[in-house]
Write an enzyme that holds these catalytic residues in place. Structure first.
Site, PDB file in Angstrom:
ATOM      1  N   CYS A   1       0.826  -1.268   0.049  1.00  0.00           N
ATOM      2  CA  CYS A   1      -0.051  -0.077  -0.232  1.00  0.00           C
ATOM      3  C   CYS A   1       0.905   1.171  -0.134  1.00  0.00           C
ATOM      4  O   CYS A   1       0.414   2.199  -0.415  1.00  0.00           O
ATOM      5  CB  CYS A   1      -1.105   0.032   1.321  1.00  0.00           C
ATOM      6  SG  CYS A   1      -2.106  -1.305   1.065  1.00  0.00           S
TER       7      CYS A   1
ATOM      8  N   HIS B   1      -2.982   7.755   3.286  1.00  0.00           N
ATOM      9  CA  HIS B   1      -3.344   6.255   2.826  1.00  0.00           C
ATOM     10  C   HIS B   1      -4.810   6.075   3.133  1.00  0.00           C
ATOM     11  O   HIS B   1      -4.977   6.405   4.376  1.00  0.00           O
ATOM     12  CB  HIS B   1      -2.541   5.223   2.850  1.00  0.00           C
ATOM     13  CG  HIS B   1      -2.711   3.951   2.635  1.00  0.00           C
ATOM     14  ND1 HIS B   1      -3.452   3.748   1.388  1.00  0.00           N
ATOM     15  CD2 HIS B   1      -2.901   2.753   3.436  1.00  0.00           C
ATOM     16  CE1 HIS B   1      -3.714   2.343   1.389  1.00  0.00           C
ATOM     17  NE2 HIS B   1      -3.371   1.924   2.486  1.00  0.00           N
TER      18      HIS B   1
ATOM     19  N   ASN C   1      -9.866   0.677   0.502  1.00  0.00           N
ATOM     20  CA  ASN C   1      -8.679   0.508   0.536  1.00  0.00           C
ATOM     21  C   ASN C   1      -7.980   0.228  -1.028  1.00  0.00           C
ATOM     22  O   ASN C   1      -7.942  -1.016  -1.195  1.00  0.00           O
ATOM     23  CB  ASN C   1      -7.781  -0.239   1.470  1.00  0.00           C
ATOM     24  CG  ASN C   1      -6.412  -0.315   1.637  1.00  0.00           C
ATOM     25  OD1 ASN C   1      -5.772   0.373   0.685  1.00  0.00           O
ATOM     26  ND2 ASN C   1      -5.662  -0.932   2.658  1.00  0.00           N
TER      27      ASN C   1
HETATM   28  N1  COA Z   1     -18.252  -7.851   9.784  1.00  0.00           N
HETATM   29  C1  COA Z   1     -18.837  -8.357  10.938  1.00  0.00           C
HETATM   30  N2  COA Z   1     -17.959  -8.818  11.994  1.00  0.00           N
HETATM   31  C2  COA Z   1     -16.726  -8.900  11.553  1.00  0.00           C
HETATM   32  C3  COA Z   1     -16.318  -8.823  10.359  1.00  0.00           C
HETATM   33  C4  COA Z   1     -16.869  -8.043   9.513  1.00  0.00           C
HETATM   34  N3  COA Z   1     -16.644  -7.964   8.169  1.00  0.00           N
HETATM   35  N4  COA Z   1     -14.874  -8.716  10.431  1.00  0.00           N
HETATM   36  C5  COA Z   1     -14.361  -9.416  11.614  1.00  0.00           C
HETATM   37  N5  COA Z   1     -15.588  -9.117  12.210  1.00  0.00           N
HETATM   38  C6  COA Z   1     -15.760  -9.692  13.658  1.00  0.00           C
HETATM   39  C7  COA Z   1     -14.614 -10.875  14.222  1.00  0.00           C
HETATM   40  O1  COA Z   1     -14.894 -11.947  13.897  1.00  0.00           O
HETATM   41  C8  COA Z   1     -14.662 -10.635  15.551  1.00  0.00           C
HETATM   42  O2  COA Z   1     -15.687 -11.409  16.159  1.00  0.00           O
HETATM   43  P1  COA Z   1     -15.264 -11.973  17.595  1.00  0.00           P
HETATM   44  O3  COA Z   1     -15.216 -11.042  18.594  1.00  0.00           O
HETATM   45  O4  COA Z   1     -16.741 -13.042  17.633  1.00  0.00           O
HETATM   46  O5  COA Z   1     -14.189 -12.912  17.459  1.00  0.00           O
HETATM   47  C9  COA Z   1     -15.163  -9.081  15.921  1.00  0.00           C
HETATM   48  O6  COA Z   1     -15.448  -8.802  14.535  1.00  0.00           O
HETATM   49  C10 COA Z   1     -13.766  -8.121  16.217  1.00  0.00           C
HETATM   50  O7  COA Z   1     -12.921  -8.325  15.272  1.00  0.00           O
HETATM   51  P2  COA Z   1     -11.567  -7.777  15.110  1.00  0.00           P
HETATM   52  O8  COA Z   1     -10.571  -8.179  14.073  1.00  0.00           O
HETATM   53  O9  COA Z   1     -11.124  -7.323  16.581  1.00  0.00           O
HETATM   54  O10 COA Z   1     -12.046  -6.049  14.861  1.00  0.00           O
HETATM   55  P3  COA Z   1     -11.256  -4.863  14.948  1.00  0.00           P
HETATM   56  O11 COA Z   1     -12.093  -3.701  15.760  1.00  0.00           O
HETATM   57  O12 COA Z   1      -9.804  -4.931  15.094  1.00  0.00           O
HETATM   58  O13 COA Z   1     -11.429  -4.222  13.378  1.00  0.00           O
HETATM   59  C11 COA Z   1     -10.292  -4.159  11.399  1.00  0.00           C
HETATM   60  C12 COA Z   1     -11.089  -5.093  12.335  1.00  0.00           C
HETATM   61  C13 COA Z   1      -9.811  -5.132  10.201  1.00  0.00           C
HETATM   62  C14 COA Z   1     -11.533  -3.278  10.526  1.00  0.00           C
HETATM   63  C15 COA Z   1      -9.368  -3.398  11.946  1.00  0.00           C
HETATM   64  O14 COA Z   1      -8.497  -4.488  12.573  1.00  0.00           O
HETATM   65  C16 COA Z   1      -8.434  -2.728  10.808  1.00  0.00           C
HETATM   66  O15 COA Z   1      -8.972  -1.710  10.344  1.00  0.00           O
HETATM   67  N6  COA Z   1      -7.056  -3.139  10.886  1.00  0.00           N
HETATM   68  C17 COA Z   1      -6.241  -2.486   9.964  1.00  0.00           C
HETATM   69  C18 COA Z   1      -6.589  -2.948   8.735  1.00  0.00           C
HETATM   70  C19 COA Z   1      -5.732  -2.409   7.642  1.00  0.00           C
HETATM   71  O16 COA Z   1      -5.911  -1.228   7.508  1.00  0.00           O
HETATM   72  N7  COA Z   1      -5.125  -3.123   6.571  1.00  0.00           N
HETATM   73  C20 COA Z   1      -4.408  -2.461   5.512  1.00  0.00           C
HETATM   74  C21 COA Z   1      -3.362  -1.635   6.023  1.00  0.00           C
HETATM   75  S1  COA Z   1      -2.634  -1.171   4.483  1.00  0.00           S
END
Ligand code: COA
Length: 331
Positions: free
Chosen positions: A121, A258, A288
């Site tokens: 990215c 970004h 993204n």
């Molecule tokens: N819809 C509904 N629930 C979802 C889901 C979705 N699309 N994706 C994950 N969940 C659930 C998980 O299974 C988890 O459930 P559980 O508590 O029963 O296990 C819960 O939501 C929380 O998951 P978690 O991964 O802890 O969520 P989070 O608050 O960390 O958010 C992201 C997830 C991916 C949005 C967040 O971590 C993020 O944005 N990270 C950075 C990613 C990024 O920017 N990557 C590219 C960098 S260039």
């Protein structure tokens, strides 16, 4: 390419920008029909409401071409004037030749050097930094820099934690050598030790057994760890960029980040004490788009009239690798 004769400082000035998004739009509600998710979950966790998806047969090179043509039109530059093409992508059309070479041929920019940069990215910011160095050393005068991706091609559509995040798109800038103003500094970093937190392990030279094991594998991500690392790395790099230019955070006119996650963008804005009105946000409409995201946001900000000539812009990106980078420029 000729060497710079005088000692006068040469800047890379943005002469024109362009971008392109595929026609097809996938909303959060559309995704909720494919995987167990909801518009409420995706919007509250990421700020994303929709993303564009390339049509069947539409490639990264196609997206790059349309963005490049628009940037060249905006800059008033013909293909024959381009003396370097640097293209950031992690989703090239084919293994080789590079997508930059395919683009060079399609544009008719025959003979100029052309290569891809893979920094996930951060690809566009890395490519911009490389291009800037060619211009500053007098090795090139007119450079086409592109960030283009079809990330949805390597998304697992049954994996709700990743498939909701990514979209396809491309952005481009034409840089021209200028003695007055332009890019003031660029800053790049990487931490290969964190590769497994955000990666696609499908390989080319990793061997038959490895590839068999990874057949069908798509993007893998440890979301919350990526989130925490990204916020820290971006905090550090915006400080580094301001310090390198002896500037205060209040000197900035715009943050063009970004577009991975609205909460990461808001954290960087807080670090800079910038109101969100001075931050360009497109993640809600684009998701993204990896290397495409910064030049897409930049082009939108310029074409909408938000960003004006003479203003001070801070660009930043973070991605798999990990890689991260920034560019400070007077537009
Ligand atoms: N819809 C509904 N629930 C979802 C889901 C979705 N699309 N994706 C994950 N969940 C659930 C998980 O299974 C988890 O459930 P559980 O508590 O029963 O296990 C819960 O939501 C929380 O998951 P978690 O991964 O802890 O969520 P989070 O608050 O960390 O958010 C992201 C997830 C991916 C949005 C967040 O971590 C993020 O944005 N990270 C950075 C990613 C990024 O920017 N990557 C590219 C960098 S260039």
């Amino acid at each position: 390419m000729s060497e710079q004769a005088s000692n006068q400082r040469i800047y890379s000035r943005i002469a024109g920008t362009g971008s392109y998004l595929p026609e097809k739009v996938l909303t959060n509600d559309d995704l909720a029909k494919i995987v167990d998710t909801s518009d409420e979950w995706i919007t509250s966790r990421t700020g994303i409401r929709q993303r564009h998806v390339a049509a069947e047969g539409e490639t990264t090179g196609d997206l790059a071409y349309h963005a490049a043509v628009r940037a060249m039109e905006a800059a008033g530059v013909e293909a024959s004037e381009i003396d370097l093409i640097v293209l950031g992508t992690t989703t090239p059309d084919i293994v080789f030749p590079s997508t930059a070479c395919l683009l060079q041929h399609r544009l008719g920019a025959n003979g100029c050097p052309a290569f891809d940069v893979n920094a996930a990215c951060s690809g566009f910011v890395y490519a911009l930094s490389v291009a800037d160095k060619f211009i500053r050393t007098g090795s090139a005068k007119t450079v086409l820099v592109v960030g283009a991706e079809t990330l949805t091609r390597m998304v697992d559509w049954s994996e709700r934690t990743t498939c909701v995040l990514f979209g396809d798109g491309a952005g481009a800038v034409v840089l021209k050598a200028d003695t007055e103003t332009g890019i003031l500094s660029t800053h790049l970093h990487a931490d290969g030790g964190k590769k497994e937190l955000l990666w696609n392990p499908v390989g080319v030279s990793t061997g038959f057994k490895e590839n068999e094991k990874n057949a069908g594998v798509r993007i893998r991500m440890a979301g919350s760890e990526v989130f925490k690392y990204a916020v820290k790395a971006l905090d550090a790099i915006v400080d580094e960029t301001l310090e390198a230019n002896s500037l205060d955070r209040h000197d900035l006119d715009w943050l063009i980040p970004h577009q991975a996650n609205l909460r990461i963008i808001e954290a960087t804005a807080r670090r800079l004490d910038m109101p969100m009105e001075r931050v360009i946000v497109t993640v809600d409409k684009h998701g993204n788009t990896s290397s495409g995201s910064v030049p897409l946001a930049l082009d939108e900000a310029i074409r909408s009239g938000k960003v004006e000539r003479g203003q001070l812009l801070l660009l930043e990106a973070f991605g798999g690798g990990f890689t991260w980078g920034s560019a400070l420029l007077r537009y």
